[in-house]
Motif scaffolding. Structure first.
Motif, PDB file in Angstrom:
ATOM      1  N   ASP A 116      74.906  41.746  32.108  1.00  0.00           N
ATOM      2  CA  ASP A 116      73.713  41.611  31.261  1.00  0.00           C
ATOM      3  C   ASP A 116      72.794  42.818  31.403  1.00  0.00           C
ATOM      4  O   ASP A 116      72.268  43.339  30.421  1.00  0.00           O
ATOM      5  CB  ASP A 116      72.935  40.336  31.613  1.00  0.00           C
ATOM      6  CG  ASP A 116      73.649  39.066  31.190  1.00  0.00           C
ATOM      7  OD1 ASP A 116      74.614  39.149  30.404  1.00  0.00           O
ATOM      8  OD2 ASP A 116      73.243  37.987  31.666  1.00  0.00           O
TER       9      ASP A 116
ATOM     10  N   LYS B 173      71.930  53.664  16.705  1.00  0.00           N
ATOM     11  CA  LYS B 173      71.308  52.536  15.994  1.00  0.00           C
ATOM     12  C   LYS B 173      70.464  53.001  14.815  1.00  0.00           C
ATOM     13  O   LYS B 173      70.294  52.267  13.852  1.00  0.00           O
ATOM     14  CB  LYS B 173      70.439  51.717  16.954  1.00  0.00           C
ATOM     15  CG  LYS B 173      71.249  50.910  17.941  1.00  0.00           C
ATOM     16  CD  LYS B 173      70.357  50.022  18.780  1.00  0.00           C
ATOM     17  CE  LYS B 173      70.273  50.554  20.175  1.00  0.00           C
ATOM     18  NZ  LYS B 173      69.586  49.670  21.099  1.00  0.00           N
TER      19      LYS B 173
ATOM     20  N   LYS C 285      72.345  46.877  22.919  1.00  0.00           N
ATOM     21  CA  LYS C 285      71.897  45.826  22.001  1.00  0.00           C
ATOM     22  C   LYS C 285      71.795  46.395  20.582  1.00  0.00           C
ATOM     23  O   LYS C 285      71.203  47.440  20.359  1.00  0.00           O
ATOM     24  CB  LYS C 285      70.552  45.270  22.445  1.00  0.00           C
ATOM     25  CG  LYS C 285      70.115  44.086  21.626  1.00  0.00           C
ATOM     26  CD  LYS C 285      68.866  43.459  22.155  1.00  0.00           C
ATOM     27  CE  LYS C 285      68.553  42.290  21.231  1.00  0.00           C
ATOM     28  NZ  LYS C 285      67.675  41.352  21.786  1.00  0.00           N
ATOM     29  N   GLY C 286      72.426  45.701  19.636  1.00  0.00           N
ATOM     30  CA  GLY C 286      72.411  46.148  18.246  1.00  0.00           C
ATOM     31  C   GLY C 286      73.597  47.021  17.868  1.00  0.00           C
ATOM     32  O   GLY C 286      73.715  47.454  16.726  1.00  0.00           O
TER      33      GLY C 286
ATOM     34  N   LYS D 134      72.019  46.021  28.219  1.00  0.00           N
ATOM     35  CA  LYS D 134      70.734  46.144  27.524  1.00  0.00           C
ATOM     36  C   LYS D 134      70.708  47.326  26.563  1.00  0.00           C
ATOM     37  O   LYS D 134      70.227  47.206  25.438  1.00  0.00           O
ATOM     38  CB  LYS D 134      69.575  46.290  28.523  1.00  0.00           C
ATOM     39  CG  LYS D 134      69.212  45.034  29.231  1.00  0.00           C
ATOM     40  CD  LYS D 134      67.900  45.144  29.998  1.00  0.00           C
ATOM     41  CE  LYS D 134      67.883  46.264  31.002  1.00  0.00           C
ATOM     42  NZ  LYS D 134      66.709  46.257  31.869  1.00  0.00           N
TER      43      LYS D 134
END
Length: 186
Positions: A132, A66, A139-140, A136
């Motif tokens: 879910d 990221k 994410k992104g 985590k």
């Protein structure tokens, strides 16, 4: 689907043909910097997709991905659930500690949703909770496909839970069942 998908087995000492090679790879990649170096080489060679388990160390790799602009078009295909992660967490943290660490959101709302799903035998809602939780760390990052771990697919097939596999395939669209599993159901 991409022509080349880079995988993570070597990073965690998984080699299905040689125990010696497994040990060697586990030592070679004991530091996340070694993993990142190999991923950098792959990206520089034009490989833009990485399939990986949800091993705890992958979260740190995702942070790096990221933060580095050269990974802006990079995709990850997570493969879950990573059973060893949960077994180790229960050993180290206990059941409640593991739930706090891995399930998303407030523990009470998670227990309420999960408990209700359990009582109603709503396995799809339960798998959505786990997806879910596992997602985590990604994410992104682009994750257009999620693969169900082959050992879970085999277990569900062995238990005759083919309706569950079909329901996952259609109700959790990003989670894709291995093609052979769906073909064997038909």
């Amino acid at each position: 689907m991409e022509r080349v998908i880079f995988g993570d087995n070597q990073f965690f000492g998984v080699n299905h043909s040689s125990d010696e090679k497994s040990r060697s790879q586990a030592i070679k990649f004991k530091d996340n910097r070694a993993i990142i170096n190999v991923l950098d080489i792959a990206v520089n060679e034009g490989i833009q997709t990485f399939m990986c388990t949800t091993h705890d160390r992958i979260a740190e790799i995702c942070q790096y991905i990221k933060s580095d602009k050269k990974y802006e078009n990079f995709k990850i295909y997570p493969c879950m659930p990573y059973a060893h992660k949960y077994a180790n967490a229960v050993t180290e943290l206990g059941i409640i500690g593991s739930i706090k660490q891995y399930l998303p959101g407030n523990i009470f709302s998670t227990f309420a949703k999960g408990g209700l799903a359990f009582v109603k035998k709503d396995f799809i809602s339960m798998i959505e909770l786990f997806v879910d939780a596992e997602m985590k760390m990604f994410k992104g990052i682009s994750t257009p496909v999620i693969f169900l771990q082959n050992v879970v697919t085999d277990l569900l097939l062995g238990l005759g839970m083919t309706d569950f596999l079909v329901a996952i395939h259609w109700k959790v669209p990003e989670l894709r069942i291995q093609r052979y599993a769906l073909q064997s159901i038909k």
